[in-house]
Design a protein around this motif. Structure first.
Motif, short mmCIF file in Angstrom:
data_model
loop_
_atom_site.label_atom_id
_atom_site.label_comp_id
_atom_site.label_asym_id
_atom_site.label_seq_id
_atom_site.Cartn_x
_atom_site.Cartn_y
_atom_site.Cartn_z
N TRP A 186 1.31 4.14 -2.99
CA TRP A 186 1.14 5.57 -2.73
C TRP A 186 2.35 6.37 -3.22
O TRP A 186 2.21 7.42 -3.83
N LYS A 225 0.83 -1.21 0.00
CA LYS A 225 0.00 0.00 0.00
C LYS A 225 0.86 1.25 0.00
O LYS A 225 0.57 2.23 -0.72
N GLN A 226 1.94 1.23 0.79
CA GLN A 226 2.83 2.38 0.86
C GLN A 226 3.58 2.56 -0.45
O GLN A 226 3.75 3.68 -0.95
#
Length: 377
Positions: free
Chosen positions: A294, A290-291
């Protein structure tokens, strides 16, 4: 003869007594002033204040406040709410301005050495600023009844602190110098904006400058201001970027250029932020998917909006209106963002398009403003 000697002795004792009283008064004066200053600080409703010592300089009409500290308090519990002082300074010199006295004006000047101003998130809230400012104005008037004409800050620091952020945020503008002159309109009384303020500082490899011409005696804000922050190293601000943006950079420089003017209760101006040579750090060790996604989005957006010739991302946000109801023109800001990316790069400088007689720098509407902006009735 004896009567004359007796009178001379009486006169001598009277003079000695007066001289002794003056010496006693001079010795006790710093303690009397210290008690008075600390009493006035204790009357502040939102802050706890204390001064350690006072020095007197009667010949030049001055007194020096030493080691002053102001701490925000919790009025509900009656205890200190913030462990970080709101304001500290080792020396504040308050004196009569002799240059103005020669012109027939009895005014004062203040010099503040090495002050530190800390704004802590969650403690110094926007709704308290107006009340706090009023308290501080009254405090300065109580401590120094003369009208202030000259004000200087030397080697100051301004911090923004957020303990709750992860990582903790503490960003600062350092080496701050501020010089404000002609605040009581002793000189150039016929000018529309007779007072002048000049400020400089350093932040993370960058330089800050600001110039303001204003009317200090006018209760309605009347001023003409420009400021710029250049060559700030974004790598040194990675804690701030991680805390509020959830990403960090390997390279990048930030600049900010702004102009504002105000008269008759209205103001206008712009803020122009520019970022050059930015590279977002991606695929760092032990990062979750997820990071990484992003960071790819942020890095991709930066590449998309970057001007290929100048390697610069930038926009210009126009802000105008009344002080209680400002209006930021976001459609024009988006237009400038796209124009910088795909047409031509914005200039990394102040535009000199705003002044006291002209509160708007561009009256022509952009395509996005015409399409999505507010319609005039």
């Amino acid at each position: 003869m004896l009567q004359s000697i007796k009178k001379n002795k009486q006169l001598r004792w009277i003079l000695i007594s007066i001289f002794a009283l003056l010496i006693l008064f001079r010795i006790s004066l710093p303690y009397l002033v210290l008690n008075y200053v600390n009493k006035k600080l204790a009357e502040l409703s939102e802050y706890y204040g204390h001064v350690k010592d006072i020095d007197m300089a009667l010949i030049r009409g001055a007194y020096v406040i030493k080691d002053i500290k102001l701490v925000k308090i919790d009025n509900v519990k009656g205890t200190q709410k913030d462990t970080i002082p709101f304001f500290t300074s080792p020396v504040i010199d308050l004196s009569v301005e002799w240059r103005a006295l020669l012109k027939g004006s009895v005014v004062g000047e203040i010099y503040v050495e090495d002050p530190v101003l800390n704004f802590v998130r969650g403690v110094h809230k926007n709704e308290n600023v107006k009340a706090d400012t009023a308290d501080f104005k009254k405090l300065i008037k109580d401590l120094f009844p003369l009208t202030i004409n000259h004000f200087e800050i030397m080697n100051g620091q301004i911090h923004y602190i957020d303990h709750a952020a992860k990582p903790m945020v503490d960003v600062a503008l350092k080496d701050v110098t501020i010089k404000a002159t002609n605040l009581s309109n002793v000189n150039d009384s016929n000018k529309l904006l007779p007072a002048h303020l000049q400020a400089t500082g350093h932040a993370y490899g960058g330089n800050f400058t600001m110039n303001v011409d204003f009317d200090a005696l006018n209760e309605i804000p009347t001023f003409d201001m420009n400021a710029e922050l250049t060559e700030l190293n974004l790598v040194l601000l990675n804690d701030l970027l991680r805390a509020y943006g959830n990403f960090e950079v390997t390279t990048g420089r930030f600049g900010l250029y702004t102009e504002f003017a105000a008269k008759n209760g209205e103001f206008g101006g712009y803020v122009k932020p520019l970022i050059k040579d930015i590279k977002v750090a991606i695929w760092k060790k032990d990062e979750k998917l997820k990071q990484v996604l992003w960071e790819l989005i942020v890095g991709g957006a930066a590449e998309l909006l970057k001007n290929n010739y100048s390697d610069q991302i930038g926009t210009k946000v126009s802000i105008k209106g009344k002080f209680d109801s400002p209006d930021a023109n976001m459609w024009k800001a988006i237009s400038y963002l796209l124009r910088n990316a795909f047409v031509h790069a914005l200039k990394p400088s102040i535009d000199h398009s705003i002044n006291i007689y002209k509160l708007e720098d561009d009256l022509n509407k952009t395509f996005l403003e015409k399409l999505f902006g507010k319609k005039k009735k």
